[in-house]
Motif scaffolding. Structure first.
Motif, mmCIF file in Angstrom:
data_model
loop_
_atom_site.group_PDB
_atom_site.id
_atom_site.type_symbol
_atom_site.label_atom_id
_atom_site.label_comp_id
_atom_site.label_asym_id
_atom_site.label_seq_id
_atom_site.Cartn_x
_atom_site.Cartn_y
_atom_site.Cartn_z
ATOM 1 N N GLU A 197 0.809 -1.212 0.000
ATOM 2 C CA GLU A 197 0.000 0.000 0.000
ATOM 3 C C GLU A 197 0.844 1.265 0.000
ATOM 4 O OE1 GLU A 197 -4.024 -1.583 2.270
ATOM 5 O OE2 GLU A 197 -2.355 -0.810 3.468
ATOM 6 N N SER A 198 2.070 1.163 0.512
ATOM 7 C CA SER A 198 2.931 2.344 0.628
ATOM 8 C C SER A 198 3.716 2.645 -0.649
ATOM 9 C CB SER A 198 3.915 2.160 1.787
ATOM 10 O OG SER A 198 4.866 1.148 1.488
ATOM 11 N N LEU A 199 3.694 1.731 -1.622
ATOM 12 C CA LEU A 199 4.419 1.949 -2.868
ATOM 13 C C LEU A 199 3.848 3.152 -3.614
ATOM 14 C CD1 LEU A 199 4.655 -1.740 -4.157
ATOM 15 C CD2 LEU A 199 6.518 -0.385 -3.175
ATOM 16 N N GLU A 200 4.727 3.901 -4.269
ATOM 17 C CA GLU A 200 4.265 5.062 -5.025
ATOM 18 C C GLU A 200 3.310 4.641 -6.150
ATOM 19 O OE1 GLU A 200 4.555 8.311 -4.463
ATOM 20 O OE2 GLU A 200 5.483 7.660 -2.573
ATOM 21 N N SER A 201 3.596 3.490 -6.753
ATOM 22 C CA SER A 201 2.711 3.006 -7.819
ATOM 23 C C SER A 201 1.312 2.717 -7.282
ATOM 24 C CB SER A 201 3.300 1.752 -8.465
ATOM 25 O OG SER A 201 3.505 0.731 -7.499
ATOM 26 N N SER A 202 1.234 2.165 -6.069
ATOM 27 C CA SER A 202 -0.066 1.885 -5.464
ATOM 28 C C SER A 202 -0.813 3.179 -5.153
ATOM 29 C CB SER A 202 0.117 1.068 -4.181
ATOM 30 O OG SER A 202 0.687 -0.193 -4.457
ATOM 31 N N LYS A 203 -0.088 4.130 -4.612
ATOM 32 C CA LYS A 203 -0.706 5.425 -4.306
ATOM 33 C C LYS A 203 -1.225 6.092 -5.576
ATOM 34 C CE LYS A 203 2.172 6.277 -0.203
ATOM 35 N NZ LYS A 203 3.232 7.139 0.379
ATOM 36 N N GLN A 204 -0.478 5.920 -6.668
ATOM 37 C CA GLN A 204 -0.888 6.494 -7.938
ATOM 38 C C GLN A 204 -2.167 5.845 -8.450
ATOM 39 O OE1 GLN A 204 0.479 9.132 -9.232
ATOM 40 N NE2 GLN A 204 -0.792 9.202 -11.082
ATOM 41 N N VAL A 206 -4.508 4.542 -6.633
ATOM 42 C CA VAL A 206 -5.597 5.048 -5.793
ATOM 43 C C VAL A 206 -6.015 6.443 -6.248
ATOM 44 C CG1 VAL A 206 -6.240 5.734 -3.450
ATOM 45 C CG2 VAL A 206 -4.901 3.647 -3.809
ATOM 46 N N LYS A 207 -5.028 7.281 -6.508
ATOM 47 C CA LYS A 207 -5.307 8.663 -6.916
ATOM 48 C C LYS A 207 -5.976 8.722 -8.286
ATOM 49 C CE LYS A 207 -3.012 13.122 -7.622
ATOM 50 N NZ LYS A 207 -1.697 13.838 -7.608
ATOM 51 N N GLU A 208 -5.427 7.968 -9.246
ATOM 52 C CA GLU A 208 -5.967 7.981 -10.609
ATOM 53 C C GLU A 208 -7.411 7.526 -10.660
ATOM 54 O OE1 GLU A 208 -3.371 5.471 -12.793
ATOM 55 O OE2 GLU A 208 -1.819 6.995 -13.092
ATOM 56 N N ASN A 209 -7.756 6.582 -9.800
ATOM 57 C CA ASN A 209 -9.102 6.012 -9.823
ATOM 58 C C ASN A 209 -10.041 6.650 -8.805
ATOM 59 O OD1 ASN A 209 -8.992 3.609 -11.802
ATOM 60 N ND2 ASN A 209 -7.128 3.353 -10.590
ATOM 61 N N ASN A 210 -9.541 7.689 -8.126
ATOM 62 C CA ASN A 210 -10.364 8.446 -7.185
ATOM 63 C C ASN A 210 -10.984 7.536 -6.123
ATOM 64 O OD1 ASN A 210 -11.454 10.844 -6.172
ATOM 65 N ND2 ASN A 210 -13.367 10.583 -7.325
ATOM 66 N N LYS A 211 -10.128 6.668 -5.546
ATOM 67 C CA LYS A 211 -10.590 5.746 -4.511
ATOM 68 C C LYS A 211 -9.947 6.080 -3.170
ATOM 69 C CE LYS A 211 -13.328 3.539 -7.143
ATOM 70 N NZ LYS A 211 -14.780 3.622 -6.916
ATOM 71 N N GLN A 212 -10.464 5.484 -2.121
ATOM 72 C CA GLN A 212 -9.943 5.744 -0.786
ATOM 73 C C GLN A 212 -8.702 4.913 -0.476
ATOM 74 O OE1 GLN A 212 -13.553 4.835 1.464
ATOM 75 N NE2 GLN A 212 -13.907 7.028 1.795
ATOM 76 N N ASN A 213 -8.603 3.725 -1.089
ATOM 77 C CA ASN A 213 -7.476 2.846 -0.794
ATOM 78 C C ASN A 213 -7.261 1.860 -1.934
ATOM 79 O OD1 ASN A 213 -9.337 0.561 -0.321
ATOM 80 N ND2 ASN A 213 -9.890 1.700 1.538
ATOM 81 N N LEU A 214 -6.195 1.085 -1.842
ATOM 82 C CA LEU A 214 -5.831 0.161 -2.920
ATOM 83 C C LEU A 214 -6.834 -0.971 -3.068
ATOM 84 C CD1 LEU A 214 -3.677 -0.530 -5.049
ATOM 85 C CD2 LEU A 214 -2.474 -1.840 -3.289
ATOM 86 N N ALA A 215 -7.388 -1.445 -1.959
ATOM 87 C CA ALA A 215 -8.363 -2.535 -2.041
ATOM 88 C C ALA A 215 -9.547 -2.128 -2.912
ATOM 89 C CB ALA A 215 -8.846 -2.920 -0.641
ATOM 90 N N GLN A 216 -9.978 -0.875 -2.818
ATOM 91 C CA GLN A 216 -11.114 -0.413 -3.613
ATOM 92 C C GLN A 216 -10.778 -0.342 -5.102
ATOM 93 O OE1 GLN A 216 -12.507 3.287 -1.952
ATOM 94 N NE2 GLN A 216 -13.270 2.310 -0.090
ATOM 95 N N VAL A 217 -9.505 -0.166 -5.441
ATOM 96 C CA VAL A 217 -9.101 -0.203 -6.846
ATOM 97 C C VAL A 217 -9.380 -1.586 -7.421
ATOM 98 C CG1 VAL A 217 -7.177 -0.007 -8.473
ATOM 99 C CG2 VAL A 217 -7.359 1.591 -6.557
ATOM 100 N N PHE A 218 -9.109 -2.619 -6.631
ATOM 101 C CA PHE A 218 -9.366 -3.995 -7.074
ATOM 102 C C PHE A 218 -10.864 -4.276 -7.162
ATOM 103 C CE2 PHE A 218 -4.955 -4.441 -5.928
ATOM 104 C CZ PHE A 218 -4.480 -5.436 -6.772
ATOM 105 N N THR A 219 -11.616 -3.908 -6.119
ATOM 106 C CA THR A 219 -13.032 -4.285 -6.065
ATOM 107 C C THR A 219 -13.934 -3.415 -6.926
ATOM 108 O OG1 THR A 219 -13.417 -2.897 -4.105
ATOM 109 C CG2 THR A 219 -12.777 -5.207 -3.729
ATOM 110 N N ASP A 220 -13.555 -2.135 -7.101
ATOM 111 C CA ASP A 220 -14.440 -1.193 -7.796
ATOM 112 C C ASP A 220 -14.023 -0.901 -9.231
ATOM 113 O OD1 ASP A 220 -15.459 -1.125 -5.259
ATOM 114 O OD2 ASP A 220 -15.024 0.988 -4.883
#
Length: 247
Positions: A197-204, A206-220
């Motif tokens: 979750e702390s990786l810059e790629s993961s943060k990106q 999350v930001k690109e997809n306008n989500k609250q966290n990485l898990a939501q990128v997978f599910t949503d």
């Protein structure tokens, strides 16, 4: 052994063709994989023709590497060949059920992974395409797969035109259980995923997809529930149409 620890999925390829002897060696290495009862419940369809790859590309969601890589391998679970051998020898085969869907899927997966390692040993790059399962019926139609055969995965293979960084992996303690399965506490789950979750790629992501966290990128975004249910129902119907009993 270094190949296993340096594996990267390659999504950009040079136009350089693969020598036929090298490709045959890659496929032969696949056949040396462990398999159920030495029945080899798999087949592979090799696609090199540009027009044929273009026909299959939409089924792989038009990922550019499908047409760019010199070789596309569609790896299939296959009970057809073994069933025919049984019939020729007056043997009553009972391999059209869930158990043998799983056995053939495992065989096909081991076959595919052996090919990947051999391909990389020749300086080739590979990338798995899970879309083979998403559009199984369409691949069955396009490749004229008979009953008892269905696509499990596909591989693009070719000489890399990129050198991406290693993909992150969870720490070893995330997947190892000593003697018995030790279920995860909320605290342990959070700890095991903290580095990812702390990786810059993961943060990106999350930001690109306008989500609250990485898990939501997978599910949503990446693997949505509605899509999962749609493609699962579609796959079940395809397997029945291919002669497998699932009830």
């Amino acid at each position: 052994m270094e190949l296993l620890f340096k594996h990267r999925s390659i999504r950009k390829y040079k136009e350089e063709p693969i020598d036929e002897q090298v490709l045959n060696k890659v496929i032969e290495a696949g056949t040396r994989a462990s398999n159920t009862g030495n029945m080899q419940l798999y087949s592979v369809v090799v696609t090199k023709d540009a027009a044929a790859k273009a026909q299959l590309a939409p089924l792989h969601f038009n990922q550019p590497m499908v047409k760019q890589a010199p070789v596309l391998l569609t790896i299939c679970a296959d009970i057809n060949r073994f069933n025919q051998w049984c019939e020729l020898n007056q043997a009553d085969a009972g391999y059209n059920n869930l158990l043998w869907i799983l056995n053939a899927t495992i065989d096909a997966s081991l076959f595919a992974q052996n090919m990947c390692v051999e391909a990389e040993s020749h300086g080739l790059g590979i990338c798995y395409l899970g879309t083979a399962l998403y559009n199984a019926q369409e691949f069955i139609d396009a490749l004229e797969l008979p009953k008892g055969v269905f696509p499990v995965t596909a591989l693009v293979v070719g000489y890399p035109d990129q050198e991406p960084p290693l993909t992150d992996r969870l720490p070893l303690e995330a997947v190892v259980h000593e003697e018995k399965y030790a279920d995860y506490t909320a605290e342990r789950i959070a700890s095991l995923h903290a580095e990812k979750e702390s990786l810059e790629s993961s943060k990106q992501f999350v930001k690109e997809n306008n989500k609250q966290n990485l898990a939501q990128v997978f599910t949503d975004v990446r693997y949505k529930k509605a899509d999962n249910e749609l493609f699962s129902a579609k796959l079940m119907e395809t397997l029945r149409r291919q002669g497998f009993k699932l009830d």
